[in-house]
Design a protein around this motif. Structure first.
Motif, short mmCIF file in Angstrom:
data_model
loop_
_atom_site.label_atom_id
_atom_site.label_comp_id
_atom_site.label_asym_id
_atom_site.label_seq_id
_atom_site.Cartn_x
_atom_site.Cartn_y
_atom_site.Cartn_z
N VAL A 86 66.56 11.37 18.19
CA VAL A 86 67.20 12.64 18.78
C VAL A 86 66.76 13.69 17.98
CG1 VAL A 86 69.16 13.72 19.75
CG2 VAL A 86 68.96 11.23 20.09
N GLY A 87 66.49 14.93 18.54
CA GLY A 87 66.30 15.94 18.01
C GLY A 87 66.41 17.25 18.66
N ILE A 88 66.14 18.44 18.13
CA ILE A 88 66.44 19.82 18.68
C ILE A 88 64.99 20.23 18.82
CG2 ILE A 88 68.86 19.84 18.49
CD1 ILE A 88 68.21 21.70 15.94
N ARG A 89 64.92 21.19 19.61
CA ARG A 89 63.36 21.87 19.82
C ARG A 89 63.72 23.17 20.36
NH1 ARG A 89 60.08 17.97 23.77
NH2 ARG A 89 61.49 17.96 25.61
N CYS A 90 62.86 24.07 20.29
CA CYS A 90 62.52 25.52 21.20
C CYS A 90 62.25 24.95 22.79
CB CYS A 90 61.74 26.24 20.73
SG CYS A 90 61.31 27.83 21.65
N ARG A 91 63.17 25.22 23.56
CA ARG A 91 62.60 24.85 24.87
C ARG A 91 61.55 25.71 25.59
NH1 ARG A 91 67.77 26.65 28.67
NH2 ARG A 91 68.73 25.64 27.05
N TYR A 92 61.02 26.92 25.03
CA TYR A 92 60.24 27.76 25.64
C TYR A 92 58.81 27.54 25.01
CZ TYR A 92 64.03 30.42 27.19
OH TYR A 92 65.21 30.67 27.95
N CYS A 93 58.61 26.80 23.83
CA CYS A 93 57.30 26.21 23.73
C CYS A 93 56.92 24.99 23.41
CB CYS A 93 56.83 26.97 22.51
SG CYS A 93 57.63 26.60 20.95
N ALA A 94 57.76 24.09 23.81
CA ALA A 94 57.72 22.91 23.79
C ALA A 94 56.56 22.21 24.66
CB ALA A 94 58.99 21.89 24.27
N HIS A 95 56.28 22.87 25.50
CA HIS A 95 55.12 22.25 26.49
C HIS A 95 53.92 22.49 25.89
CE1 HIS A 95 55.49 26.47 27.61
NE2 HIS A 95 54.04 26.49 28.09
N LEU A 96 53.57 23.41 24.98
CA LEU A 96 52.57 23.71 24.13
C LEU A 96 52.05 22.63 23.31
CD1 LEU A 96 53.01 27.48 23.26
CD2 LEU A 96 51.72 26.55 25.14
N ALA A 97 50.91 22.48 23.08
CA ALA A 97 50.53 21.41 22.01
C ALA A 97 50.92 22.17 20.65
CB ALA A 97 48.73 21.66 21.67
N HIS A 98 51.30 20.97 19.60
CA HIS A 98 51.81 21.06 18.46
C HIS A 98 51.14 22.23 17.47
CE1 HIS A 98 54.94 17.95 18.38
NE2 HIS A 98 53.88 17.07 19.10
N SER A 99 49.70 22.09 17.71
CA SER A 99 48.87 23.06 17.29
C SER A 99 49.05 24.59 17.46
CB SER A 99 47.37 22.65 17.23
OG SER A 99 47.06 22.62 18.45
N GLU A 100 49.69 24.72 18.78
CA GLU A 100 49.96 26.09 19.19
C GLU A 100 51.26 26.78 19.27
OE1 GLU A 100 48.48 26.14 23.42
OE2 GLU A 100 46.89 24.87 23.16
N ARG A 101 52.26 25.86 18.58
CA ARG A 101 53.33 26.29 18.42
C ARG A 101 53.41 26.81 17.30
NH1 ARG A 101 56.23 20.47 19.86
NH2 ARG A 101 55.18 20.08 21.66
N ALA A 102 54.52 27.99 16.96
CA ALA A 102 54.90 28.58 15.51
C ALA A 102 55.60 27.36 14.97
CB ALA A 102 56.05 29.70 15.87
N SER A 103 55.57 27.73 13.47
CA SER A 103 56.30 26.46 12.80
C SER A 103 57.86 26.30 13.12
CB SER A 103 56.40 27.02 11.27
OG SER A 103 56.92 28.24 11.02
N ARG A 104 58.36 25.15 12.79
CA ARG A 104 59.77 24.92 12.88
C ARG A 104 60.10 24.92 14.36
NH1 ARG A 104 62.22 23.51 7.95
NH2 ARG A 104 61.17 24.66 6.25
N SER A 105 59.27 24.50 15.27
CA SER A 105 59.70 24.67 16.86
C SER A 105 60.61 23.49 17.01
CB SER A 105 58.37 24.52 17.58
OG SER A 105 57.63 23.40 17.41
N SER A 106 60.47 22.41 16.16
CA SER A 106 61.52 21.20 16.51
C SER A 106 61.84 20.79 15.13
CB SER A 106 60.89 20.29 17.22
OG SER A 106 59.79 19.62 16.48
N SER A 107 63.05 20.00 15.15
CA SER A 107 63.68 19.32 13.81
C SER A 107 64.50 18.13 14.41
CB SER A 107 64.76 20.34 13.54
OG SER A 107 65.10 19.91 12.45
#
Length: 132
Positions: A86-107
């Motif tokens: 189980v984790g938490i993430r930004c719901r707005y960029c979660a659909h983007l590829a990991h390389s396209e997300r800003a840092s710390r998009s999930s934890s």
């Protein structure tokens, strides 16, 4: 009492009453947030204990999810994550590829007591840079 009982160990979905069950791990491309089930981090009690800003972040920016195989693979150089953890993430960029997300998009906080720290790090490092 509930917090004392579960503090320091990984939680499984549905372990605490009142928290909606998590959707299953989603493999492959994640749909845009407007087209998938969102499980927010917020609870009905938040407004009694948290600032209006933190209530907004928890209800409108963050979602709870389970780690997919892609999430596990993308964290090779950082803290290890287990499949379905189980984790938490930004719901707005979660659909983007990991390389396209800003840092710390999930934890993936290791315990309930670490959720607040993870959230503040996301506020500081992710939301100021997220372009989604």
């Amino acid at each position: 009492e509930i917090l004392k009982a579960i503090q320091g160990r990984q939680l499984t979905p549905g372990e605490i009453s009142g928290i909606p069950p998590l959707p299953p791990c989603q493999e492959g491309p994640l749909p845009h947030y407007s087209q998938r089930t969102i499980v927010p981090l917020s609870t009905d009690e938040d407004e009694n204990w948290l600032s209006e800003f933190l209530c907004f972040v928890r209800s409108d920016l963050i979602e709870i999810f389970r780690a997919s195989r892609e999430d596990v693979a993308s964290r090779i150089n950082s803290k290890k994550v287990a499949y379905s953890q189980v984790g938490i993430r930004c719901r707005y960029c979660a659909h983007l590829a990991h390389s396209e997300r800003a840092s710390r998009s999930s934890s993936f906080p290791s315990s309930l007591s670490r959720i607040y720290q993870s959230l503040t790090m996301m506020i500081r490092d992710h939301f100021v840079r997220c372009n989604a």
